[in-house]
Design a protein around this motif. Structure first.
Motif, PDB file in Angstrom:
ATOM      1  N   THR A   1      -0.107   5.328  -5.518  1.00 50.52           N
ATOM      2  CA  THR A   1      -1.534   5.386  -5.877  1.00 50.52           C
ATOM      3  C   THR A   1      -1.849   6.707  -6.575  1.00 50.52           C
ATOM      4  O   THR A   1      -2.478   6.732  -7.641  1.00 50.52           O
ATOM      5  CB  THR A   1      -2.418   5.217  -4.623  1.00 50.52           C
ATOM      6  OG1 THR A   1      -2.119   3.969  -3.986  1.00 50.52           O
ATOM      7  CG2 THR A   1      -3.895   5.237  -4.988  1.00 50.52           C
TER       8      THR A   1
ATOM      9  N   VAL B   1       0.863  -1.190   0.000  1.00 46.99           N
ATOM     10  CA  VAL B   1       0.000   0.000   0.000  1.00 46.99           C
ATOM     11  C   VAL B   1       0.897   1.237   0.000  1.00 46.99           C
ATOM     12  O   VAL B   1       1.745   1.391   0.873  1.00 46.99           O
ATOM     13  CB  VAL B   1      -0.916  -0.001   1.239  1.00 46.99           C
ATOM     14  CG1 VAL B   1      -1.728   1.293   1.305  1.00 46.99           C
ATOM     15  CG2 VAL B   1      -1.842  -1.201   1.215  1.00 46.99           C
TER      16      VAL B   1
ATOM     17  N   ARG C   1      -5.869   4.133   0.839  1.00 48.32           N
ATOM     18  CA  ARG C   1      -7.255   4.548   1.108  1.00 48.32           C
ATOM     19  C   ARG C   1      -7.335   5.879   1.852  1.00 48.32           C
ATOM     20  O   ARG C   1      -8.408   6.287   2.294  1.00 48.32           O
ATOM     21  CB  ARG C   1      -7.940   3.458   1.943  1.00 48.32           C
ATOM     22  CG  ARG C   1      -8.051   2.140   1.212  1.00 48.32           C
ATOM     23  CD  ARG C   1      -8.292   0.962   2.148  1.00 48.32           C
ATOM     24  NE  ARG C   1      -9.452   1.166   3.014  1.00 48.32           N
ATOM     25  CZ  ARG C   1      -9.764   0.372   4.031  1.00 48.32           C
ATOM     26  NH1 ARG C   1      -9.012  -0.673   4.304  1.00 48.32           N
ATOM     27  NH2 ARG C   1     -10.819   0.619   4.770  1.00 48.32           N
TER      28      ARG C   1
ATOM     29  N   ASN D   1      -5.155  -2.933  -4.483  1.00 47.39           N
ATOM     30  CA  ASN D   1      -4.366  -2.694  -3.259  1.00 47.39           C
ATOM     31  C   ASN D   1      -3.950  -1.221  -3.176  1.00 47.39           C
ATOM     32  O   ASN D   1      -2.849  -0.877  -2.761  1.00 47.39           O
ATOM     33  CB  ASN D   1      -3.131  -3.607  -3.188  1.00 47.39           C
ATOM     34  CG  ASN D   1      -2.577  -3.709  -1.771  1.00 47.39           C
ATOM     35  OD1 ASN D   1      -3.317  -3.587  -0.783  1.00 47.39           O
ATOM     36  ND2 ASN D   1      -1.284  -3.900  -1.635  1.00 47.39           N
TER      37      ASN D   1
ATOM     38  N   ASP E   1      -9.872  -0.024  -1.683  1.00 50.02           N
ATOM     39  CA  ASP E   1      -8.589  -0.569  -2.153  1.00 50.02           C
ATOM     40  C   ASP E   1      -8.589  -0.903  -3.648  1.00 50.02           C
ATOM     41  O   ASP E   1      -7.604  -1.427  -4.163  1.00 50.02           O
ATOM     42  CB  ASP E   1      -8.149  -1.776  -1.316  1.00 50.02           C
ATOM     43  CG  ASP E   1      -9.167  -2.895  -1.327  1.00 50.02           C
ATOM     44  OD1 ASP E   1     -10.221  -2.737  -1.984  1.00 50.02           O
ATOM     45  OD2 ASP E   1      -8.923  -3.924  -0.676  1.00 50.02           O
TER      46      ASP E   1
END
Length: 419
Positions: free
Chosen positions: A168, A163, A189, A186, A213
């Motif tokens: 992301t 993560v 968040r 994954n 996720d």
């Protein structure tokens, strides 16, 4: 050289208002260059990282104006120029220009980022994501060269091995104008991820699932300007709530979303801190008897690594033995020897920080080793008897908006001095 001088052991009371989130702002600013007309960001914190990003924008020909926490970004005349060195190296969040420039121009040259040293923080997940989207990525003399093939960035499925907030966001920025659909599994968040997705969607992107996720992105051809208000800074809020519990005689913390701090607030309740939690404010009552607790950091919604250091002085007020383990950044322990200089019974054993209280802290000369360590030492200085001098203040100014003024308004005897 700037230093913060604190004459401690004074009760603080009143109210303090939380600024916009640093960790949102540093991603939203690079995201704004994906638009083809001006973007207005409201509630932008007045911190060094923001000023550094504005300087980088201006190097690229982006017009900006920043007044009263409102930042206007006009990318209509942006040029894609190589940035292998210089201001780009000064802060970690500059790596978001990799994803934003790749999404905008299909290419980028960005120097490897700096920021606080918290142990290894590799960008291999970012690179893996960019390569999955069809970009060629090479590291040449400490700068990342990103080039997409003639057909441009292509949507794909990406599974993150760990993560990662940075990866992301960066993949979202690169994929938002890709051809086809991108799925990030994954995914991180954090509330800041949702904030970035909300801005991009207002600009015309098609992003679903931010805050879960699995994030799904349908590529679009064009993005346009918009106006967006940044979420409150949950780390700044947590810092001042911990401080209020440590030295407050009743402090109201305003502009805070308690939903973003649930694991942190649960830990304070376990310690015996008495709080009235409202819709957008938290009142912290004067707290006398605190219980020791153990803290272990995890990705959101777990206990935030960025709040591990600010809660440490409060743990030293508790009667008994507390332990802190940071599973995100194991090297995030440099505040412990500084607290020991102030008389704390604090030590490091393996990957554990061991604290015994209640401790009576004495003013001393200490140095911030990173942003949140600096916040920890300011709280310790407010608790301590006598005068504390905190050096390497530039770390603190990277992420805390007008910290001296905010604490002075509560009754703290604190000043910034030039030496």
């Amino acid at each position: 050289m700037k230093k913060i001088k604190i004459r401690g052991n004074r009760p603080l009371a009143g109210e303090i208002t939380i600024s916009g989130a640093k960790n949102s702002a540093v991603a939203l600013i690079p995201a704004a260059i994906l638009a083809d007309s001006p973007v207005i960001l409201e509630g932008v914190p007045d911190i060094q990282d923001v000023h550094s990003l504005i300087e980088i924008l201006e190097i690229m020909g982006v017009k900006t104006s920043f007044t009263n926490h409102q930042l206007t970004i006009d990318p209509t005349e942006i040029i894609s120029i190589p940035m292998p060195t210089g201001k780009i190296n000064s802060l970690r969040a500059s790596y978001y220009f990799m994803g934003a420039l790749l999404g905008k121009f299909g290419e980028a040259v960005v120097g490897l980022p700096g920021g606080c040293y918290l142990g290894p923080r590799p960008i291999n997940l970012h690179v893996k994501g960019f390569e999955a989207l069809g970009a060629e990525v090479t590291n040449e003399h400490g700068a990342m060269y990103l080039r997409s093939a003639n057909e441009g960035i292509q949507g794909t499925n990406i599974f993150l091995d760990m993560v990662s907030i940075g990866a992301t966001v960066n993949i979202m920025l690169a994929a938002v104008k890709a051809k086809g659909k991108t799925t990030i599994e994954n995914a991180a968040r954090e509330p800041e991820i949702i904030d970035v997705a909300n801005l991009l969607n207002k600009m015309g992107a098609d992003i679903k699932g931010a805050g879960t996720d699995v994030i799904r992105i349908n590529g679009v051809e064009k993005l346009h300007g918009t106006t967006h208000s940044i979420i409150p800074d949950r780390i700044e809020a947590g810092t001042y709530i911990a401080m209020a519990a440590a030295v407050g005689k009743g402090i109201a913390v305003k502009n805070v979303l308690h939903e973003h701090l649930e694991s942190f607030l649960a830990k304070l309740t376990e310690m015996g801190v008495n709080m009235d939690i409202g819709e957008d404010s938290i009142f912290v009552h004067e707290t006398k008897d605190l219980r020791p607790v153990n803290v272990k950091t995890y990705p959101y919604p777990g206990f935030a690594t960025d709040l591990q250091q600010p809660i440490t002085p409060l743990l030293l007020k508790a009667g008994g033995h507390s332990e802190v383990v940071d599973t995100i950044y194991e090297k995030r322990v440099n505040h412990i020897p500084e607290l020991a200089r102030m008389g704390a019974k604090a030590s490091i054993e393996g990957n554990m920080m061991l604290l015994n209280g209640p401790a009576t802290l004495q003013g001393a000369e200490v140095a911030a080793s990173d942003l949140r360590a600096g916040a920890c030492l300011v709280i310790a200085g407010l608790m301590a008897e006598g005068e504390t001098t905190v050096s390497k203040v530039e770390y603190i100014l990277r992420g805390y908006d007008h910290i001296v003024e905010k604490l002075t308004a509560l009754g703290a005897d604190i000043e910034m001095v030039e030496e």
